[in-house]
Design an enzyme around this catalytic site. Structure first.
Site, short mmCIF file in Angstrom:
data_model
loop_
_atom_site.label_atom_id
_atom_site.label_comp_id
_atom_site.label_asym_id
_atom_site.label_seq_id
_atom_site.Cartn_x
_atom_site.Cartn_y
_atom_site.Cartn_z
CD GLN A 94 -2.32 -1.61 2.58
OE1 GLN A 94 -3.80 -0.70 2.75
NE2 GLN A 94 -2.24 -1.78 3.46
CG ASP A 97 8.10 3.25 0.76
OD1 ASP A 97 7.72 3.51 1.85
OD2 ASP A 97 8.73 2.24 0.13
CG HIS A 112 -3.10 2.24 -2.22
ND1 HIS A 112 -3.51 2.42 -0.49
CD2 HIS A 112 -3.85 1.90 -2.56
CE1 HIS A 112 -3.92 1.82 -0.35
NE2 HIS A 112 -4.71 1.25 -1.49
CB CYS A 120 0.55 13.33 -18.60
SG CYS A 120 -0.36 14.54 -19.75
CB SER A 182 -4.17 0.78 10.12
OG SER A 182 -4.47 1.08 9.64
CD GLU A 208 0.30 -0.28 19.25
OE1 GLU A 208 1.49 0.36 20.31
OE2 GLU A 208 -0.17 -0.57 20.07
C1 BV8 Z 1 -11.57 3.13 -3.52
C2 BV8 Z 1 -1.80 7.14 -1.42
C3 BV8 Z 1 -13.61 2.27 -5.08
C4 BV8 Z 1 -2.31 8.21 -0.68
C5 BV8 Z 1 -3.61 5.44 0.57
C6 BV8 Z 1 -16.29 4.52 5.10
C7 BV8 Z 1 -15.91 2.83 4.70
C8 BV8 Z 1 -15.20 1.98 4.61
C9 BV8 Z 1 -14.49 2.60 3.76
C10 BV8 Z 1 -14.64 3.89 3.00
C11 BV8 Z 1 -15.32 4.72 3.86
N1 BV8 Z 1 -15.18 5.66 3.14
C12 BV8 Z 1 -14.81 5.75 1.55
C13 BV8 Z 1 -13.96 4.34 1.68
C14 BV8 Z 1 -13.07 4.33 0.67
C15 BV8 Z 1 -11.93 4.17 0.50
C16 BV8 Z 1 -11.29 3.40 2.68
O1 BV8 Z 1 -10.92 2.92 2.29
N2 BV8 Z 1 -10.79 4.83 3.15
C17 BV8 Z 1 -10.62 4.90 4.67
C18 BV8 Z 1 -9.77 6.19 5.24
C19 BV8 Z 1 -12.37 4.56 5.37
N3 BV8 Z 1 -10.30 3.88 0.58
C20 BV8 Z 1 -10.81 4.80 -0.89
O2 BV8 Z 1 -11.18 5.37 -1.24
C21 BV8 Z 1 -9.26 3.59 -2.17
N4 BV8 Z 1 -10.52 2.85 -3.01
O3 BV8 Z 1 -12.39 2.47 -2.59
O4 BV8 Z 1 -12.00 3.18 -4.75
C22 BV8 Z 1 -13.65 1.38 -5.54
C23 BV8 Z 1 -13.13 0.09 -5.12
C24 BV8 Z 1 -12.99 -1.11 -5.48
C25 BV8 Z 1 -13.26 -0.87 -6.76
C26 BV8 Z 1 -13.22 -0.50 -7.66
C27 BV8 Z 1 -13.32 1.22 -6.83
C28 BV8 Z 1 -8.16 4.12 -2.52
C29 BV8 Z 1 -7.52 3.89 -0.94
C30 BV8 Z 1 -6.07 4.07 -1.59
C31 BV8 Z 1 -6.20 5.49 -0.93
N5 BV8 Z 1 -4.26 6.09 -0.98
N6 BV8 Z 1 -2.53 6.27 -0.77
C32 BV8 Z 1 -0.58 8.26 -0.25
O5 BV8 Z 1 -0.31 7.38 0.26
O6 BV8 Z 1 -0.37 9.60 -0.18
S1 BV8 Z 1 -4.34 5.16 1.36
C33 BV8 Z 1 -3.05 5.54 2.60
O7 BV8 Z 1 -3.29 5.47 3.91
C34 BV8 Z 1 -1.44 4.75 2.16
O8 BV8 Z 1 -1.41 3.70 0.94
C35 BV8 Z 1 -2.36 3.32 3.31
O9 BV8 Z 1 -2.97 2.08 2.22
C36 BV8 Z 1 -3.65 3.98 4.43
C37 BV8 Z 1 -2.74 3.72 5.61
O10 BV8 Z 1 -2.95 2.70 5.86
P1 BV8 Z 1 -1.76 2.12 6.48
O11 BV8 Z 1 -0.46 1.09 6.33
O12 BV8 Z 1 -2.44 0.28 7.14
O13 BV8 Z 1 -0.71 2.44 7.60
P2 BV8 Z 1 -1.21 3.33 8.94
O14 BV8 Z 1 -0.53 4.69 9.06
O15 BV8 Z 1 -3.18 3.18 9.10
O16 BV8 Z 1 -1.50 1.43 10.00
C38 BV8 Z 1 0.76 1.95 9.87
C39 BV8 Z 1 0.34 0.72 10.63
O17 BV8 Z 1 1.72 0.40 10.88
C40 BV8 Z 1 -0.26 0.39 12.17
O18 BV8 Z 1 -1.20 -0.54 12.47
C41 BV8 Z 1 1.07 0.49 12.91
O19 BV8 Z 1 0.82 0.36 14.78
C42 BV8 Z 1 1.82 -0.66 12.89
N7 BV8 Z 1 3.57 -0.65 12.77
C43 BV8 Z 1 4.07 1.08 13.94
N8 BV8 Z 1 5.63 1.10 12.81
C44 BV8 Z 1 5.13 -0.07 12.57
C45 BV8 Z 1 4.40 -0.75 12.58
N9 BV8 Z 1 3.87 -2.33 12.60
C46 BV8 Z 1 5.34 -3.18 12.81
N10 BV8 Z 1 6.37 -2.30 13.20
C47 BV8 Z 1 6.73 -1.20 12.76
N11 BV8 Z 1 7.19 -0.15 13.32
ZN ZN Z 2 0.78 14.33 -21.86
#
Ligand code: BV8
Ligand code: ZN
Length: 242
Positions: A94, A97, A112, A120, A182, A208
């Site tokens: 996801q 980087d 993602h 473009c 998460s 976590e």
């Molecule tokens: C879509 C690019 C339709 C951007 C990203 C309501 C309910 C449910 C879903 C939705 C809703 N409303 C809207 C939605 C859908 C929405 C969504 O899920 N929203 C969330 C906020 C509820 N999803 C979308 O819009 C997706 N598209 O649904 O389109 C569709 C679907 C299917 C088919 C056709 C059309 C698009 C989602 C992609 C968005 N873009 N990234 C950018 O990066 O700038 S998402 C972005 O956030 C990241 O890429 C990543 O995926 C996400 C964060 O999640 P994590 O990677 O899990 O990171 P997080 O901080 O949350 O967790 C880190 C974990 O690591 C923690 O648990 C922590 O404890 C742990 N950790 C920390 N340190 C360590 C560790 N573990 C081990 N070792 C360590 N050292």
């Molecule tokens: Zn172009």
């Protein structure tokens, strides 16, 4: 406790921001979360890009510049070693980087998108632009048609990349491992459910307990940079013990 992993085990790994945390890249939901300086809708949605492209462009340029200062950590390296050992391995990340590539991972899908790539808005031409000159806050023109380019990133509300390929791999795998995520974002969060439905063993390595912890067969709590090297060592070596 999972024992050895045989070489012919079909493995799918899903990583999230947590695996890059020890490299110094902030996660999204930690207290210093990336989004806290910005509301998601302002910097990671098509609406945000339309409303204020300069803000969104600068937000991603800042993250691109940070890539030049960070390195893969032992967790990324361990996954590349696991891939070399196994016959059938897919890494779905996801993260936007490039640390998995730099650690040596090959069979990799950025569902993602990628910070290093720009797309473009008119002709769809995709190019990697990491030369220093492209890291300014000025917009960059498409080298193919001259129009404005956008980050090649999947924003909220946009469809992730290569979902069919990911779903096929998850449905066929024997072992699904989620690392540093998460389980908050859909549709990445549904792959655990799909893996369970397909009868795969499911493992979680996370700092976590994630939101969907109860759906994993096994959970290893801790830092992926510390746990993964030990686990991969055990998975690879145990299986060579006749
Ligand atoms: C879509 C690019 C339709 C951007 C990203 C309501 C309910 C449910 C879903 C939705 C809703 N409303 C809207 C939605 C859908 C929405 C969504 O899920 N929203 C969330 C906020 C509820 N999803 C979308 O819009 C997706 N598209 O649904 O389109 C569709 C679907 C299917 C088919 C056709 C059309 C698009 C989602 C992609 C968005 N873009 N990234 C950018 O990066 O700038 S998402 C972005 O956030 C990241 O890429 C990543 O995926 C996400 C964060 O999640 P994590 O990677 O899990 O990171 P997080 O901080 O949350 O967790 C880190 C974990 O690591 C923690 O648990 C922590 O404890 C742990 N950790 C920390 N340190 C360590 C560790 N573990 C081990 N070792 C360590 N050292
Ligand atoms: Zn172009």
């Amino acid at each position: 406790m999972i024992g050895m992993i045989a070489k012919n085990t079909r493995v799918v790994v899903l990583t999230g921001a947590g695996i890059s945390a020890e490299s110094g890249i902030r996660t999204f939901r930690a207290s210093d979360g990336l989004w806290e300086e910005h509301r998601i809708e302002d910097v990671a949605t098509p609406q945000g890009w339309r409303a204020n492209p300069q803000l969104v462009w600068s937000f991603y340029q800042q993250r691109r510049r940070q890539l030049l200062e960070v390195e893969p950590n032992p967790g990324h390296v361990a996954l590349a070693e696991l891939e070399r050992y196994l016959d059938d391995f897919l890494l779905v990340t996801q993260n936007v980087d490039d640390l998995h590539e730099r650690a040596g991972s090959n069979n990799l899908i950025h569902m993602h998108g990628e910070l290093e790539k720009l797309r473009c808005e008119d002709c769809g031409h995709i190019e990697a632009m990491m030369d220093e000159e492209y890291l300014t806050d000025e917009f960059v023109a498409c080298t193919n048609c001259g129009s404005r380019v956008r980050p090649h990133i999947v924003w909220f509300g946009e469809a992730p990349f290569q979902m069919r390929q990911i779903e096929n791999a998850v449905h066929q795998c024997d072992l699904f491992i989620a690392i540093g995520t998460s389980g908050h974002v859909y549709p990445a969060s549904k792959y655990l459910h799909d893996a369970n439905m397909s009868g795969a063993r499911t493992l979680c390595i996370n700092l976590e307990p994630p939101e969907n912890i109860q759906f994993f067969d096994e959970f290893f709590q801790g830092k992926s940079g510390e746990l993964l090297p030990e686990l991969v060592e055990q998975w690879i070596n145990d299986s060579t013990v006749e």
